[in-house]
Design a protein around this motif. Structure first.
Motif, PDB file in Angstrom:
ATOM      1  N   MET A 189      67.972  13.880  35.144  1.00 50.93           N
ATOM      2  CA  MET A 189      67.118  12.689  35.230  1.00 50.93           C
ATOM      3  C   MET A 189      66.125  12.725  34.060  1.00 50.93           C
ATOM      4  N   ARG A 190      65.674  11.578  33.638  1.00 55.85           N
ATOM      5  CA  ARG A 190      64.699  11.533  32.539  1.00 55.85           C
ATOM      6  C   ARG A 190      63.304  11.744  33.128  1.00 55.85           C
ATOM      7  N   TYR A 191      62.641  12.800  32.693  1.00 53.25           N
ATOM      8  CA  TYR A 191      61.321  13.081  33.273  1.00 53.25           C
ATOM      9  C   TYR A 191      60.312  13.546  32.227  1.00 53.25           C
ATOM     10  N   ILE A 192      59.052  13.307  32.554  1.00 53.85           N
ATOM     11  CA  ILE A 192      57.919  13.758  31.739  1.00 53.85           C
ATOM     12  C   ILE A 192      57.165  14.786  32.572  1.00 53.85           C
ATOM     13  N   ALA A 193      56.999  15.980  32.029  1.00 54.53           N
ATOM     14  CA  ALA A 193      56.343  17.075  32.751  1.00 54.53           C
ATOM     15  C   ALA A 193      54.857  17.126  32.395  1.00 54.53           C
ATOM     16  N   ILE A 194      54.058  17.570  33.365  1.00 56.74           N
ATOM     17  CA  ILE A 194      52.619  17.774  33.125  1.00 56.74           C
ATOM     18  C   ILE A 194      52.250  19.181  33.582  1.00 56.74           C
ATOM     19  N   LEU A 195      51.742  19.989  32.650  1.00 57.27           N
ATOM     20  CA  LEU A 195      51.292  21.354  32.942  1.00 57.27           C
ATOM     21  C   LEU A 195      49.780  21.422  32.821  1.00 57.27           C
ATOM     22  N   SER A 196      49.165  22.282  33.644  1.00 57.38           N
ATOM     23  CA  SER A 196      47.705  22.446  33.545  1.00 57.38           C
ATOM     24  C   SER A 196      47.278  23.669  34.328  1.00 57.38           C
ATOM     25  N   GLY A 197      45.982  23.952  34.282  1.00 56.67           N
ATOM     26  CA  GLY A 197      45.420  25.001  35.123  1.00 56.67           C
ATOM     27  C   GLY A 197      45.312  26.354  34.460  1.00 56.67           C
ATOM     28  N   ILE A 198      44.933  27.327  35.271  1.00 57.28           N
ATOM     29  CA  ILE A 198      44.702  28.690  34.789  1.00 57.28           C
ATOM     30  C   ILE A 198      45.964  29.519  35.011  1.00 57.28           C
ATOM     31  N   PRO A 199      46.544  30.076  33.944  1.00 56.87           N
ATOM     32  CA  PRO A 199      47.745  30.909  34.093  1.00 56.87           C
ATOM     33  C   PRO A 199      47.441  32.177  34.888  1.00 56.87           C
ATOM     34  N   LYS A 200      48.499  32.792  35.438  1.00 51.68           N
ATOM     35  CA  LYS A 200      48.337  33.977  36.279  1.00 51.68           C
ATOM     36  C   LYS A 200      48.994  35.210  35.652  1.00 51.68           C
ATOM     37  N   ASN A 201      48.940  35.304  34.334  1.00 54.73           N
ATOM     38  CA  ASN A 201      49.508  36.460  33.630  1.00 54.73           C
ATOM     39  C   ASN A 201      51.013  36.579  33.851  1.00 54.73           C
ATOM     40  N   GLU A 202      51.688  35.431  33.920  1.00 49.95           N
ATOM     41  CA  GLU A 202      53.135  35.393  34.114  1.00 49.95           C
ATOM     42  C   GLU A 202      53.836  35.076  32.794  1.00 49.95           C
ATOM     43  N   ASP A 203      55.097  35.401  32.739  1.00 53.19           N
ATOM     44  CA  ASP A 203      55.930  35.046  31.597  1.00 53.19           C
ATOM     45  C   ASP A 203      56.357  33.587  31.740  1.00 53.19           C
ATOM     46  N   LEU A 204      55.962  32.753  30.803  1.00 51.40           N
ATOM     47  CA  LEU A 204      56.293  31.331  30.865  1.00 51.40           C
ATOM     48  C   LEU A 204      57.649  31.001  30.239  1.00 51.40           C
ATOM     49  N   THR A 205      58.340  31.994  29.710  1.00 54.03           N
ATOM     50  CA  THR A 205      59.574  31.726  28.954  1.00 54.03           C
ATOM     51  C   THR A 205      60.581  30.859  29.704  1.00 54.03           C
ATOM     52  N   PRO A 206      60.947  31.190  30.970  1.00 50.76           N
ATOM     53  CA  PRO A 206      61.940  30.345  31.657  1.00 50.76           C
ATOM     54  C   PRO A 206      61.485  28.896  31.782  1.00 50.76           C
ATOM     55  N   LEU A 207      60.214  28.698  32.096  1.00 53.82           N
ATOM     56  CA  LEU A 207      59.674  27.349  32.265  1.00 53.82           C
ATOM     57  C   LEU A 207      59.674  26.595  30.936  1.00 53.82           C
ATOM     58  N   ILE A 208      59.188  27.255  29.877  1.00 57.71           N
ATOM     59  CA  ILE A 208      59.139  26.614  28.557  1.00 57.71           C
ATOM     60  C   ILE A 208      60.537  26.211  28.106  1.00 57.71           C
ATOM     61  N   GLU A 209      61.507  27.111  28.266  1.00 53.04           N
ATOM     62  CA  GLU A 209      62.878  26.813  27.831  1.00 53.04           C
ATOM     63  C   GLU A 209      63.478  25.667  28.649  1.00 53.04           C
ATOM     64  N   GLU A 210      63.188  25.652  29.956  1.00 54.96           N
ATOM     65  CA  GLU A 210      63.663  24.558  30.804  1.00 54.96           C
ATOM     66  C   GLU A 210      63.132  23.221  30.303  1.00 54.96           C
ATOM     67  N   LEU A 211      61.851  23.174  29.995  1.00 53.68           N
ATOM     68  CA  LEU A 211      61.215  21.929  29.563  1.00 53.68           C
ATOM     69  C   LEU A 211      61.653  21.530  28.158  1.00 53.68           C
ATOM     70  N   LYS A 212      61.804  22.506  27.278  1.00 53.79           N
ATOM     71  CA  LYS A 212      62.285  22.207  25.921  1.00 53.79           C
ATOM     72  C   LYS A 212      63.668  21.563  25.960  1.00 53.79           C
ATOM     73  N   THR A 213      64.484  21.994  26.906  1.00 48.14           N
ATOM     74  CA  THR A 213      65.871  21.526  26.983  1.00 48.14           C
ATOM     75  C   THR A 213      66.006  20.199  27.717  1.00 48.14           C
ATOM     76  N   TYR A 214      65.281  20.031  28.827  1.00 51.04           N
ATOM     77  CA  TYR A 214      65.582  18.912  29.727  1.00 51.04           C
ATOM     78  C   TYR A 214      64.500  17.829  29.805  1.00 51.04           C
ATOM     79  N   ALA A 215      63.253  18.141  29.489  1.00 55.86           N
ATOM     80  CA  ALA A 215      62.185  17.146  29.641  1.00 55.86           C
ATOM     81  C   ALA A 215      62.213  16.124  28.501  1.00 55.86           C
ATOM     82  N   LYS A 216      61.773  14.927  28.807  1.00 53.51           N
ATOM     83  CA  LYS A 216      61.587  13.910  27.769  1.00 53.51           C
ATOM     84  C   LYS A 216      60.331  14.231  26.957  1.00 53.51           C
ATOM     85  N   ALA A 217      59.276  14.655  27.652  1.00 46.26           N
ATOM     86  CA  ALA A 217      58.015  15.051  27.013  1.00 46.26           C
ATOM     87  C   ALA A 217      57.299  15.999  27.954  1.00 46.26           C
ATOM     88  N   VAL A 218      56.406  16.819  27.388  1.00 48.00           N
ATOM     89  CA  VAL A 218      55.630  17.777  28.179  1.00 48.00           C
ATOM     90  C   VAL A 218      54.160  17.631  27.815  1.00 48.00           C
TER      91      VAL A 218
END
Length: 348
Positions: free
Chosen positions: A248-277
């Motif tokens: 589906m065509r979607y626009i993602a919105i990220l925000s807030g305080i990170p919890k010392n996690e690895d964002l790699t899976p999320l970033i790669e998912e959004l780079k590949t499938y999101a219309k905009a982040v």
């Protein structure tokens, strides 16, 4: 002086006068609140003398001492600071990195969750565990125990849940998004093992309304769908939410305080499938540590995000607010953050 948690103190008080009370403790990285609410909803269909609360918002201290079932959400912090709290049934929804800005490391976080399950097993109780999480837990002394009951997505056939010789039909809408499937499975398995009939469970599940700010469709406006997932305060939850929008065509919105996690899976998912982040708040510093593409756009606040959305949204788009971080950089809690998003949808 000994310290304990409100949850443990209240549990001990209830057990002193009501030893037959059955406690169901629900923990995990994501889905705790929905699973707690759904198990409670099912049990109330079968027995009105059921309390639902704990970390979900209503403290156990407010519960009557004469009920039959007590369904409580339990956080890793409550487990950590409790010494004796032992529910008859412990439920683990899933496991993924979270709260690593507080726990010593990932093993410490996972072991804290495991401690609740171990207390239940040692006392002769039953644990209901996501099959994907079993190997992440140190339960080796009980690996062959029949009191460890697992659930997995292979129990789903069409819109049916099949478990042992039981079969429960689920409204198709409840299975539309992957994020809810684990919650439904955990709830069905738990209540079946409490002896609740398939008919009661089926009716209860199909009448259940998902909690606010859990990938909630707020409005369809000018051909654009707006989803509020403000409760997604970690990478695992946000990743699962965005993954459910693949195709589906979607626009993602990220925000807030990170919890010392690895964002790699999320970033790669959004780079590949999101219309905009769109990214705002403390999350901006963390996201910029990763290789990005032109889809990533940074703003100062949610108002600025919506101004930009008015320029880029087209008929058929889905705006998905699944932040992946805690809300405290700009909001009192995830509810206030969710309310702000809803108000801006109304104004857009």
């Amino acid at each position: 002086m000994d310290y304990t948690t409100e949850l443990e103190y209240s549990w001990e008080s209830i057990k002193k006068v009501n030893q037959k009370a059955v406690f169901i403790g629900i923990t995990g990285t994501d889905g705790k609140s929905t699973t707690t609410s759904l198990i409670g909803h099912i049990l109330k269909f079968a027995d009105p003398l059921t309390f639902v609360g704990g970390n979900i918002g209503v403290p156990l201290a407010q519960a009557a001492e004469t009920l039959n079932y007590y369904v409580v959400e339990v956080s890793s912090f409550q487990i950590f600071w409790s010494k004796t709290f032992t529910p008859e049934i412990s439920v683990l929804t899933n496991l993924a990195p979270d709260h690593l800005n507080w726990h010593k490391d990932l093993n410490d976080y996972y072991q804290t969750k495991a401690n609740l399950l171990l207390r239940t097993l040692k006392s002769g109780g039953v644990t209901v565990i996501n099959e994907d999480a079993v190997n992440l837990l140190n339960l080796k002394d009980y690996q062959a125990s029949e009191r460890i009951i697992t659930f997995s997505k292979n129990m789903i056939e069409g819109n049916y849940i099949k478990y042992k010789d039981k079969k429960i039909q689920v409204n198709n809408k409840m299975f539309e998004l992957d994020i809810f499937k684990e919650d439904i499975l955990a709830s069905a398995v738990t209540t079946l093992n409490l002896g609740i009939s398939e008919k009661v469970i089926e009716e209860a599940i199909n009448s259940f309304k998902p909690l606010k700010y859990r990938l909630e469709l707020i409005k369809s406006k000018n051909g654009v769908n707006y989803y509020n997932d403000s409760k997604a305060t970690n990478v695992h939850s946000a990743y699962n939410a965005y993954k459910s929008f693949r195709g589906m065509r979607y626009i993602a919105i990220l925000s807030g305080i990170p919890k010392n996690e690895d964002l790699t899976p999320l970033i790669e998912e959004l780079k590949t499938y999101a219309k905009a982040v769109m990214v705002f708040g403390e999350m901006e510093k963390e996201v910029k540590k990763y290789p990005l593409n032109s889809k990533f756009i940074f703003k100062n606040n949610l108002e600025e995000v919506f101004l930009y959305l008015s320029e880029i949204c087209e008929v058929g788009d889905n705006v998905v607010f699944s932040p992946a971080g805690a809300s405290f950089d700009k909001y009192k809690n995830y509810e206030e953050r969710g309310e702000h998003f809803n108000s801006l949808v109304e104004k857009s």
